[in-house]
Design an enzyme around this catalytic site. Structure first.
Site, PDB file in Angstrom:
ATOM      1  CB  SER A 142      -0.849  -0.020   1.280  1.00 42.37           C
ATOM      2  OG  SER A 142      -1.399   1.257   1.543  1.00 42.37           O
ATOM      3  CE1 TYR A 155      -4.437  -2.272   5.068  1.00 43.59           C
ATOM      4  CE2 TYR A 155      -3.296  -0.205   4.647  1.00 43.59           C
ATOM      5  CZ  TYR A 155      -4.000  -1.308   4.182  1.00 43.59           C
ATOM      6  OH  TYR A 155      -4.252  -1.443   2.837  1.00 43.59           O
TER       7      TYR A 155
HETATM    8  P1  NAD Z   1     -11.672  -6.396  -0.264  1.00 43.66           P
HETATM    9  O1  NAD Z   1     -12.277  -6.285   1.074  1.00 43.66           O
HETATM   10  O2  NAD Z   1     -12.434  -6.004  -1.465  1.00 43.66           O
HETATM   11  O3  NAD Z   1     -11.111  -7.887  -0.498  1.00 43.66           O
HETATM   12  C1  NAD Z   1     -10.363  -8.558   0.471  1.00 43.66           C
HETATM   13  C2  NAD Z   1     -10.557 -10.049   0.288  1.00 43.66           C
HETATM   14  O4  NAD Z   1      -9.710 -10.714   1.237  1.00 43.66           O
HETATM   15  C3  NAD Z   1     -11.993 -10.531   0.557  1.00 43.66           C
HETATM   16  O5  NAD Z   1     -12.429 -11.391  -0.478  1.00 43.66           O
HETATM   17  C4  NAD Z   1     -11.866 -11.290   1.885  1.00 43.66           C
HETATM   18  O6  NAD Z   1     -12.782 -12.382   1.989  1.00 43.66           O
HETATM   19  C5  NAD Z   1     -10.435 -11.785   1.806  1.00 43.66           C
HETATM   20  N1  NAD Z   1      -9.866 -12.100   3.124  1.00 43.66           N
HETATM   21  C6  NAD Z   1      -9.942 -11.363   4.260  1.00 43.66           C
HETATM   22  N2  NAD Z   1      -9.327 -12.002   5.259  1.00 43.66           N
HETATM   23  C7  NAD Z   1      -8.852 -13.164   4.748  1.00 43.66           C
HETATM   24  C8  NAD Z   1      -8.130 -14.258   5.281  1.00 43.66           C
HETATM   25  N3  NAD Z   1      -7.783 -14.294   6.586  1.00 43.66           N
HETATM   26  N4  NAD Z   1      -7.802 -15.289   4.476  1.00 43.66           N
HETATM   27  C9  NAD Z   1      -8.172 -15.275   3.163  1.00 43.66           C
HETATM   28  N5  NAD Z   1      -8.857 -14.283   2.602  1.00 43.66           N
HETATM   29  C10 NAD Z   1      -9.201 -13.238   3.385  1.00 43.66           C
HETATM   30  O7  NAD Z   1     -10.309  -5.530  -0.143  1.00 43.66           O
HETATM   31  P2  NAD Z   1      -9.306  -4.912  -1.228  1.00 43.66           P
HETATM   32  O8  NAD Z   1      -9.411  -3.442  -1.126  1.00 43.66           O
HETATM   33  O9  NAD Z   1      -9.444  -5.573  -2.539  1.00 43.66           O
HETATM   34  O10 NAD Z   1      -7.920  -5.305  -0.543  1.00 43.66           O
HETATM   35  C11 NAD Z   1      -7.039  -6.285  -1.051  1.00 43.66           C
HETATM   36  C12 NAD Z   1      -5.632  -5.943  -0.608  1.00 43.66           C
HETATM   37  O11 NAD Z   1      -5.258  -4.671  -1.139  1.00 43.66           O
HETATM   38  C13 NAD Z   1      -5.464  -5.839   0.910  1.00 43.66           C
HETATM   39  O12 NAD Z   1      -4.217  -6.412   1.293  1.00 43.66           O
HETATM   40  C14 NAD Z   1      -5.434  -4.337   1.145  1.00 43.66           C
HETATM   41  O13 NAD Z   1      -4.722  -3.995   2.303  1.00 43.66           O
HETATM   42  C15 NAD Z   1      -4.710  -3.888  -0.107  1.00 43.66           C
HETATM   43  N6  NAD Z   1      -4.906  -2.475  -0.441  1.00 43.66           N
HETATM   44  C16 NAD Z   1      -6.144  -1.973  -0.641  1.00 43.66           C
HETATM   45  C17 NAD Z   1      -6.270  -0.635  -0.960  1.00 43.66           C
HETATM   46  C18 NAD Z   1      -7.604  -0.007  -1.191  1.00 43.66           C
HETATM   47  O14 NAD Z   1      -7.659   1.230  -1.213  1.00 43.66           O
HETATM   48  N7  NAD Z   1      -8.676  -0.770  -1.387  1.00 43.66           N
HETATM   49  C19 NAD Z   1      -5.135   0.193  -1.055  1.00 43.66           C
HETATM   50  C20 NAD Z   1      -3.892  -0.366  -0.841  1.00 43.66           C
HETATM   51  C21 NAD Z   1      -3.779  -1.705  -0.531  1.00 43.66           C
END
Ligand code: NAD
Length: 260
Positions: A142, A155
């Site tokens: 991130s 985080y």
């Molecule tokens: P999201 O909530 O849309 O998807 C996350 C997925 O992870 C879900 O399908 C959930 O079921 C799964 N998950 C959660 N805990 C789990 C576990 N213990 N084991 C297996 N699966 C699990 O979120 P997203 O925004 O797509 O995030 C995905 C990644 O991107 C994360 O690591 C997040 O930190 C990172 N990220 C997101 C953003 C943002 O702005 N959305 C920015 C930077 C980084």
């Protein structure tokens, strides 16, 4: 078809960024394994890909569960013959000021982001070394792998930690042609972020509109959200890169919020 016949396992690919990477990887010719805690949603994502001409399967995986991680990777190899790419992407967000936070939530956050990355990396490296064809490991970091924000202590800590893990994997994996990199997105409007907007508004005592404009997108060059497509394109580029020249790096995709 830059990923033709490559096998990729993506954690947290039932939703958001991980799902978009799965779709783009399938379009690029990869066989995709959707590994997620939410098995029904993972199956639905795999069905969607299979119906549109790609190849995908779902596995149930809680990334903090050692046995489930090892089994999920073994099932992927059994089904598709090998493993070329791991995307360690599963993640959650819990916001709170440090003084009001709990040890339980701190541990939960570090476990999902760091134990999950470690366990999936270990299982994937073992499979890649056994197959002897090298591989690519990509962590979903991130901007918070480089920058801090209030309310996000575990985080930010975990996302900084992934950079360290990726550098060690780059060094240990080099002799087996295993590359390792981190993608660092800015804010992307997935369920993880939609949930945070009202939560941050409450914590900071400002409107939801101000959370978006004055907190989330304040330091971007153009006031725009990063998209799942932006992150997926970066993931295709990193996985398709042909040599060890690009390893141990982090690529920031954030509309200029953070420039390195
Ligand atoms: P999201 O909530 O849309 O998807 C996350 C997925 O992870 C879900 O399908 C959930 O079921 C799964 N998950 C959660 N805990 C789990 C576990 N213990 N084991 C297996 N699966 C699990 O979120 P997203 O925004 O797509 O995030 C995905 C990644 O991107 C994360 O690591 C997040 O930190 C990172 N990220 C997101 C953003 C943002 O702005 N959305 C920015 C930077 C980084």
């Amino acid at each position: 078809m830059v990923l033709k016949d490559k096998v990729a396992l993506i954690t947290g690919a039932a939703s958001g960024i991980g799902k978009e990477i799965a779709i783009e990887y399938a379009k690029a010719g990869a066989k995709v394994v959707i590994a997620d805690l939410a098995l029904d949603a993972a199956k639905a994502a795999a069905d969607e890909i299979n119906k549109s001409g790609g190849t995908a399967m779902a596995v149930a995986m809680n990334v903090v569960d050692e046995a489930q991680v090892d089994k999920g990777i073994a099932d992927a190899v059994a089904a598709y013959g090998t493993l070329d790419i791991l995307i360690s992407n599963a993640g959650i967000q819990i916001i709170a000021p440090i003084v009001d936070s709990t040890l339980e939530n701190w541990r939960k956050m570090l476990a999902i982001h760091l134990d999950g990355a470690y366990l999936t990396t270990r299982a994937a490296m073992r499979a890649m070394i056994k197959a002897g064809k090298g591989g690519s490991i990509i962590y979903m970091g991130s901007v918070h792998s480089h920058e801090a924000s209030p309310l996000k202590a575990p985080y930010v800590t975990a996302k900084h930690g992934l950079i360290g893990l990726a550098k060690v994997v780059a060094k240990e994996g080099a002799k087996d042609k295993i590359r390792s990199n981190v993608i660092c997105p800015g804010f992307v409007r997935t369920p993880l972020v939609e949930k945070q907007i009202p939560e941050q508004a409450k914590e900071l005592n400002i409107s939801e509109e101000d959370v978006i404009k004055k907190v989330m997108l304040k330091d971007t060059v153009d006031g725009e959200f990063t998209t799942t497509a932006d992150v997926a394109q970066t993931a295709v580029f990193l996985a398709a890169f042909p040599t060890n020249a690009l390893t141990g790096q982090s690529v920031v995709v954030s509309h200029g919020w953070f420039m390195q």
